[in-house]
Motif scaffolding. Structure first.
Motif, mmCIF file in Angstrom:
data_model
loop_
_atom_site.group_PDB
_atom_site.id
_atom_site.type_symbol
_atom_site.label_atom_id
_atom_site.label_comp_id
_atom_site.label_asym_id
_atom_site.label_seq_id
_atom_site.Cartn_x
_atom_site.Cartn_y
_atom_site.Cartn_z
ATOM 1 N N ARG A 1 -21.499 -19.283 -39.034
ATOM 2 C CA ARG A 1 -20.614 -18.850 -37.942
ATOM 3 C C ARG A 1 -19.173 -19.042 -38.378
ATOM 4 N NH1 ARG A 1 -17.761 -21.394 -33.638
ATOM 5 N NH2 ARG A 1 -17.644 -20.136 -31.728
ATOM 6 N N SER A 2 -18.365 -18.034 -38.100
ATOM 7 C CA SER A 2 -16.936 -18.129 -38.373
ATOM 8 C C SER A 2 -16.171 -17.868 -37.084
ATOM 9 C CB SER A 2 -16.521 -17.102 -39.436
ATOM 10 O OG SER A 2 -15.111 -17.034 -39.542
ATOM 11 N N ALA A 3 -15.201 -18.732 -36.789
ATOM 12 C CA ALA A 3 -14.317 -18.551 -35.635
ATOM 13 C C ALA A 3 -12.884 -18.586 -36.139
ATOM 14 C CB ALA A 3 -14.556 -19.641 -34.594
ATOM 15 N N THR A 4 -12.229 -17.429 -36.116
ATOM 16 C CA THR A 4 -10.864 -17.316 -36.623
ATOM 17 C C THR A 4 -9.888 -17.312 -35.457
ATOM 18 O OG1 THR A 4 -11.660 -16.018 -38.491
ATOM 19 C CG2 THR A 4 -9.297 -15.957 -38.055
ATOM 20 N N GLY A 5 -9.067 -18.336 -35.369
ATOM 21 C CA GLY A 5 -8.077 -18.437 -34.307
ATOM 22 C C GLY A 5 -6.694 -18.011 -34.774
ATOM 23 N N ASP A 6 -5.669 -18.342 -33.998
ATOM 24 C CA ASP A 6 -4.308 -17.888 -34.273
ATOM 25 C C ASP A 6 -3.517 -18.870 -35.138
ATOM 26 O OD1 ASP A 6 -4.190 -19.882 -32.409
ATOM 27 O OD2 ASP A 6 -2.697 -18.903 -31.143
ATOM 28 N N MET A 7 -4.185 -19.838 -35.766
ATOM 29 C CA MET A 7 -3.476 -20.783 -36.627
ATOM 30 C C MET A 7 -3.032 -20.080 -37.915
ATOM 31 S SD MET A 7 -6.882 -20.958 -36.697
ATOM 32 C CE MET A 7 -8.291 -21.024 -37.795
ATOM 33 N N LEU A 8 -2.043 -20.664 -38.594
ATOM 34 C CA LEU A 8 -1.489 -20.063 -39.808
ATOM 35 C C LEU A 8 -2.372 -20.386 -41.001
ATOM 36 C CD1 LEU A 8 2.334 -20.783 -39.396
ATOM 37 C CD2 LEU A 8 1.061 -18.720 -38.759
ATOM 38 N N SER B 1 -2.094 -20.654 -47.258
ATOM 39 C CA SER B 1 -1.680 -19.984 -48.493
ATOM 40 C C SER B 1 -0.654 -18.890 -48.258
ATOM 41 C CB SER B 1 -2.900 -19.405 -49.212
ATOM 42 O OG SER B 1 -3.535 -18.430 -48.396
ATOM 43 N N THR B 2 -0.647 -18.252 -47.072
ATOM 44 C CA THR B 2 0.262 -17.132 -46.806
ATOM 45 C C THR B 2 1.242 -17.411 -45.680
ATOM 46 O OG1 THR B 2 -1.270 -16.145 -45.205
ATOM 47 C CG2 THR B 2 -1.545 -15.522 -47.531
ATOM 48 N N ASN B 3 1.022 -18.483 -44.940
ATOM 49 C CA ASN B 3 1.828 -18.825 -43.772
ATOM 50 C C ASN B 3 1.763 -17.752 -42.691
ATOM 51 O OD1 ASN B 3 3.370 -20.914 -42.629
ATOM 52 N ND2 ASN B 3 5.272 -19.769 -42.930
ATOM 53 N N ASN B 4 0.685 -16.957 -42.711
ATOM 54 C CA ASN B 4 0.429 -15.943 -41.691
ATOM 55 C C ASN B 4 -0.973 -16.178 -41.115
ATOM 56 O OD1 ASN B 4 2.853 -14.351 -41.963
ATOM 57 N ND2 ASN B 4 2.038 -13.683 -43.938
ATOM 58 N N PRO B 5 -1.169 -15.827 -39.867
ATOM 59 C CA PRO B 5 -2.514 -16.021 -39.306
ATOM 60 C C PRO B 5 -3.498 -14.984 -39.836
ATOM 61 C CG PRO B 5 -1.092 -14.978 -37.692
ATOM 62 C CD PRO B 5 -0.218 -15.317 -38.870
ATOM 63 N N LYS B 6 -4.725 -15.391 -40.101
ATOM 64 C CA LYS B 6 -5.776 -14.427 -40.432
ATOM 65 C C LYS B 6 -6.252 -13.700 -39.174
ATOM 66 C CE LYS B 6 -7.729 -16.266 -44.697
ATOM 67 N NZ LYS B 6 -8.970 -16.708 -45.404
ATOM 68 N N TRP B 7 -5.991 -14.295 -38.026
ATOM 69 C CA TRP B 7 -6.300 -13.718 -36.713
ATOM 70 C C TRP B 7 -5.467 -12.453 -36.553
ATOM 71 C CZ3 TRP B 7 -3.489 -13.968 -31.777
ATOM 72 C CH2 TRP B 7 -4.308 -13.888 -30.638
ATOM 73 N N ASN B 8 -6.085 -11.275 -36.774
ATOM 74 C CA ASN B 8 -5.263 -10.060 -36.905
ATOM 75 C C ASN B 8 -5.862 -8.841 -36.221
ATOM 76 O OD1 ASN B 8 -7.423 -9.596 -38.575
ATOM 77 N ND2 ASN B 8 -6.241 -9.148 -40.417
ATOM 78 N N PHE B 9 -6.728 -9.032 -35.231
ATOM 79 C CA PHE B 9 -7.381 -7.861 -34.650
ATOM 80 C C PHE B 9 -6.420 -6.997 -33.851
ATOM 81 C CE2 PHE B 9 -7.845 -11.133 -31.407
ATOM 82 C CZ PHE B 9 -7.611 -10.458 -30.213
ATOM 83 N N TRP B 10 -5.295 -7.558 -33.368
ATOM 84 C CA TRP B 10 -4.333 -6.758 -32.600
ATOM 85 C C TRP B 10 -3.702 -5.667 -33.459
ATOM 86 C CZ3 TRP B 10 -4.743 -7.015 -27.677
ATOM 87 C CH2 TRP B 10 -5.024 -8.216 -27.015
ATOM 88 N N GLU B 11 -3.535 -5.952 -34.749
ATOM 89 C CA GLU B 11 -2.807 -5.025 -35.622
ATOM 90 C C GLU B 11 -3.708 -4.062 -36.379
ATOM 91 O OE1 GLU B 11 -2.402 -8.408 -35.953
ATOM 92 O OE2 GLU B 11 -0.618 -8.532 -34.678
ATOM 93 N N ASN B 12 -5.028 -4.223 -36.298
ATOM 94 C CA ASN B 12 -5.922 -3.448 -37.140
ATOM 95 C C ASN B 12 -6.866 -2.581 -36.325
ATOM 96 O OD1 ASN B 12 -5.638 -4.462 -40.134
ATOM 97 N ND2 ASN B 12 -5.445 -6.256 -38.823
ATOM 98 N N GLN B 13 -6.762 -1.283 -36.523
ATOM 99 C CA GLN B 13 -7.711 -0.374 -35.911
ATOM 100 C C GLN B 13 -8.937 -0.176 -36.803
ATOM 101 O OE1 GLN B 13 -7.307 0.759 -32.680
ATOM 102 N NE2 GLN B 13 -5.700 -0.782 -32.881
ATOM 103 N N ASP B 14 -8.787 -0.431 -38.117
ATOM 104 C CA ASP B 14 -9.940 -0.436 -39.012
ATOM 105 C C ASP B 14 -10.516 -1.849 -38.974
ATOM 106 O OD1 ASP B 14 -9.708 2.221 -39.907
ATOM 107 O OD2 ASP B 14 -8.095 1.631 -41.258
ATOM 108 N N TYR B 15 -11.689 -1.974 -38.362
ATOM 109 C CA TYR B 15 -12.157 -3.302 -38.001
ATOM 110 C C TYR B 15 -12.949 -3.993 -39.090
ATOM 111 C CZ TYR B 15 -10.991 -1.711 -33.291
ATOM 112 O OH TYR B 15 -10.344 -1.238 -32.192
ATOM 113 N N PHE B 16 -13.563 -3.250 -40.012
ATOM 114 C CA PHE B 16 -14.467 -3.901 -40.948
ATOM 115 C C PHE B 16 -14.397 -3.293 -42.340
ATOM 116 C CE2 PHE B 16 -18.483 -4.280 -43.192
ATOM 117 C CZ PHE B 16 -18.646 -5.655 -43.190
#
Length: 272
Positions: free
Chosen positions: A136-143, A146-161
């Motif tokens: 199970r993976s749960a990706t939240g809004d934390m940074l 390695s990139t100082n950006n959140p992996k939580w990115n579904f708002w910006e991506n219409q290509d989901y997978f």
């Protein structure tokens, strides 16, 4: 005469001793067999209890995550990847991805809204540490450190997978998600089947196809072995990359237990 009487008395005493020893031996054997039977029964009961507890943990958490699922047409992703032998190891099995207000969020996340993924690690090589683990993976809004950006990115991506592309909201690996965590062990199969409200008896996109269609119901099928049966399965055939051997199939079919649960997602706006 006195010696004869003494001999007869001694002889009788020896016979008594022999009978007594035989009785004690028989009683000891019976007790040993009984204790061994009780020990084995206790071991089997403990293994079965662990198996049922594992199934309950997994199904309860999947149910809670699905019942807290988010939907917004064109904005909130849902993805179901069916099992495919053509996919690379270890990502051959079913993968279910969605957005949920989960009670089990990452400790450093600011919100319970997470990108959730469930998958069974491939059992091609049973000697691997993750083999047979439901992940199970749960990706939240934390940074991301390695990139100082959140992996939580579904708002910006219409290509989901995509299997590995990091710019997608979901991937089969951890490129766009938090690392998988091990949920329960000794899993031989994890299968998701999605249904719509309009065709409740026909799986969306079939059994082995990708689907981005938001479901009305999700059926979860979970197959498990107990610890001892899993070890037997490994000892018979630990390499399933070219298929499961007949002895391994017999061990699995004899000992695995199947748990099925239908989770109603309901109408979250997808039928308006």
């Amino acid at each position: 005469i006195a010696m004869k009487k003494t001999f007869k008395k001694l002889k009788f005493t020896l016979i008594e001793m022999v009978i007594t020893v035989v009785i004690l031996v028989v009683i000891s054997v019976i007790l040993m067999v009984s204790f061994d039977t009780i020990r084995r029964a206790t071991k089997i009961s403990s293994s079965q209890t662990e198996l049922f507890q594992n199934a309950s943990i997994a199904l309860d958490l999947i149910t809670r995550d699905l019942q807290c699922i988010y939907y917004e047409n064109g904005l909130i992703p849902f993805y179901h990847k069916g099992a495919r032998e053509s996919d690379s190891h270890p990502y051959k099995n079913d993968l279910l991805c969605f957005i949920s207000s989960t009670p089990e969020k990452p400790t450093d996340a600011n919100t319970n809204v997470c990108e959730i993924k469930y998958q069974l690690y491939s059992t091609d090589d049973l000697t691997e540490d993750s083999a047979g683990w439901m992940l199970r993976s749960a990706t939240g809004d934390m940074l991301d450190a390695s990139t100082n950006n959140p992996k939580w990115n579904f708002w910006e991506n219409q290509d989901y997978f995509d299997m590995t592309e990091s710019s997608y909201a979901f991937t089969a690996n951890s490129n766009s998600s938090s690392n998988y965590e091990k949920l329960i062990p000794y899993v031989t199969e994890l299968k998701f089947t999605c249904y719509s409200r309009n065709e409740p008896s026909t799986p969306i996109a079939g059994d082995e196809a990708d689907s981005k269609t938001f479901p009305y119901t999700v059926e979860v099928k979970l197959k498990l072995l107990d610890r001892e049966s899993w070890q037997k399965w490994i000892s018979v055939d630990s390499d399933h990359s070219d298929g499961e051997s007949l002895p391994a199939q017999l061990v699995r079919r004899k000992n695995e237990r199947t748990f099925t649960k239908a989770v109603e997602v309901g109408n979250r706006g997808q039928y308006q």
